[in-house]
Design a protein around this motif. Structure first.
Motif, PDB file in Angstrom:
ATOM      1  N   ASN A   1       0.641  -1.293   0.089  1.00  0.00           N
ATOM      2  CA  ASN A   1       0.096   0.001  -0.202  1.00  0.00           C
ATOM      3  C   ASN A   1       0.681   1.026   0.227  1.00  0.00           C
ATOM      4  O   ASN A   1       0.425   2.131  -0.030  1.00  0.00           O
ATOM      5  CB  ASN A   1      -1.093  -0.210   1.184  1.00  0.00           C
ATOM      6  CG  ASN A   1      -2.200   0.531   1.037  1.00  0.00           C
ATOM      7  OD1 ASN A   1      -2.593   0.736   0.026  1.00  0.00           O
ATOM      8  ND2 ASN A   1      -3.025   1.286   2.109  1.00  0.00           N
TER       9      ASN A   1
ATOM     10  N   ARG B   1      -8.847  -0.836   3.950  1.00  0.00           N
ATOM     11  CA  ARG B   1      -7.262  -1.098   4.137  1.00  0.00           C
ATOM     12  C   ARG B   1      -6.626  -0.979   3.395  1.00  0.00           C
ATOM     13  O   ARG B   1      -5.916   0.255   3.303  1.00  0.00           O
ATOM     14  CB  ARG B   1      -6.893  -1.813   4.793  1.00  0.00           C
ATOM     15  CG  ARG B   1      -7.467  -2.436   6.170  1.00  0.00           C
ATOM     16  CD  ARG B   1      -6.594  -3.338   7.201  1.00  0.00           C
ATOM     17  NE  ARG B   1      -5.681  -2.874   6.917  1.00  0.00           N
ATOM     18  CZ  ARG B   1      -4.517  -3.860   8.012  1.00  0.00           C
ATOM     19  NH1 ARG B   1      -5.300  -4.851   8.468  1.00  0.00           N
ATOM     20  NH2 ARG B   1      -3.182  -3.106   8.306  1.00  0.00           N
TER      21      ARG B   1
ATOM     22  N   ARG C   1      -3.965  -3.821  -7.455  1.00  0.00           N
ATOM     23  CA  ARG C   1      -3.710  -3.448  -6.521  1.00  0.00           C
ATOM     24  C   ARG C   1      -2.530  -4.141  -6.502  1.00  0.00           C
ATOM     25  O   ARG C   1      -2.518  -5.541  -6.906  1.00  0.00           O
ATOM     26  CB  ARG C   1      -4.319  -3.821  -4.840  1.00  0.00           C
ATOM     27  CG  ARG C   1      -5.690  -3.403  -4.919  1.00  0.00           C
ATOM     28  CD  ARG C   1      -6.502  -3.839  -4.011  1.00  0.00           C
ATOM     29  NE  ARG C   1      -6.850  -5.116  -4.811  1.00  0.00           N
ATOM     30  CZ  ARG C   1      -7.800  -6.349  -4.122  1.00  0.00           C
ATOM     31  NH1 ARG C   1      -8.504  -5.567  -2.623  1.00  0.00           N
ATOM     32  NH2 ARG C   1      -8.134  -7.019  -3.963  1.00  0.00           N
TER      33      ARG C   1
ATOM     34  N   LYS D   1      -5.753   0.499   0.174  1.00  0.00           N
ATOM     35  CA  LYS D   1      -6.820   2.374  -0.643  1.00  0.00           C
ATOM     36  C   LYS D   1      -5.973   2.291  -2.636  1.00  0.00           C
ATOM     37  O   LYS D   1      -6.147   2.934  -3.151  1.00  0.00           O
ATOM     38  CB  LYS D   1      -6.309   3.623  -0.330  1.00  0.00           C
ATOM     39  CG  LYS D   1      -7.263   3.346   0.950  1.00  0.00           C
ATOM     40  CD  LYS D   1      -9.024   2.418   0.889  1.00  0.00           C
ATOM     41  CE  LYS D   1      -9.789   2.972   2.006  1.00  0.00           C
ATOM     42  NZ  LYS D   1     -10.810   2.315   2.135  1.00  0.00           N
ATOM     43  N   HIS D   2      -4.082   1.825  -2.196  1.00  0.00           N
ATOM     44  CA  HIS D   2      -3.614   2.367  -3.631  1.00  0.00           C
ATOM     45  C   HIS D   2      -4.287   1.280  -5.048  1.00  0.00           C
ATOM     46  O   HIS D   2      -3.765   0.137  -4.641  1.00  0.00           O
ATOM     47  CB  HIS D   2      -2.140   1.642  -3.180  1.00  0.00           C
ATOM     48  CG  HIS D   2      -1.302   2.301  -4.508  1.00  0.00           C
ATOM     49  ND1 HIS D   2      -0.562   3.854  -5.004  1.00  0.00           N
ATOM     50  CD2 HIS D   2      -0.711   1.826  -5.795  1.00  0.00           C
ATOM     51  CE1 HIS D   2       0.076   3.866  -5.316  1.00  0.00           C
ATOM     52  NE2 HIS D   2      -0.079   2.606  -5.887  1.00  0.00           N
TER      53      HIS D   2
END
Length: 224
Positions: free
Chosen positions: A41, A58, A197, A60-61
């Motif tokens: 992340n 959790r 992700r 978010k990237h």
């Protein structure tokens, strides 16, 4: 030292052992609900072992949107990797140092997944002002890059460099303070899941790392 000084084998092997151990522990504690492939992340690549619900909340990237061209002159964008897993690397055609090794390791991946419609392999040029479409096409022919899902990408320098640093964390030790006009260099291959992700980082000059990447990709393909 050249532009691209590879990290030592020991660092990557130790990192792989630590990640493998943490994954085993977490999986045992959570009834195998936690993915054995970590989520990343932040640019420091701290691994997060989470189940799917936790990851959704959790992590978010995500890889940002982009529009570039491949070696065939076709537009290639985020839409082309949506719902697929992809592996990214950053090279340039005039590189005589580690790029040949990076291409060789990507070929290990291509040999396994060249006919898989759920996988894309991306080689971004970090000298797009030199590596135009005809140059990339010639390079692909010379290097016998034949997998239909392996795309050599060129376009706006700012787009590629922003993607490398802010989306793929390709130069994680540099963070976001690096002058965007400076030459980008990295030996990393970055694995991205179906939701955009980051799930893996590998030394793209080492066969053992490429083989581990293949194993991780096989696992990711089984995730819904």
């Amino acid at each position: 030292m050249g532009f691209w000084a590879p990290k030592t084998v020991g660092i990557f092997l130790r990192k792989s052992l630590v990640i493998s151990f943490l994954a085993t522990v977490m999986a045992c504690q959570n009834g195998d609900q936690v993915s054995s492939i970590p989520y990343y992340n932040s640019p420091d690549f701290s691994p997060h072992f989470l189940d799917k619900i936790e990851a959704k909340g959790r992590i978010k990237h995500h890889i940002d949107h982009f529009y570039l061209k491949d070696q065939h002159g076709k537009i290639f964008s985020q839409d082309n990797v949506k719902g697929k897993i992809h592996l990214a690397q950053f090279i340039f055609t005039r590189c005589g140092n580690i790029c040949p090794e990076m291409i060789s390791q990507m070929k290990i991946v291509a040999k396994k997944f060249s006919t898989n419609p759920e996988v894309e392999m991306l080689s971004y040029s970090v000298t797009p002002w030199i590596d135009d479409v005809p140059t990339l096409k010639k390079f692909a022919e010379e290097k016998k890059i034949e997998a239909p899902n392996w795309h050599l990408l060129t376009g706006s320098k700012s787009v590629i460099y922003n993607l490398a640093r802010k989306s793929y964390f390709a130069e994680e030790e540099l963070g976001y303070t690096k002058d965007s006009t400076e030459f980008l260099h990295t030996e990393h291959m970055i694995l991205v899941d179906r939701d955009g992700r980051i799930r893996g980082i590998y030394n793209g000059t080492l066969p053992l790392e490429a083989e581990q990447c293949v194993k991780d990709m096989e696992k990711l393909l089984t995730e819904n």
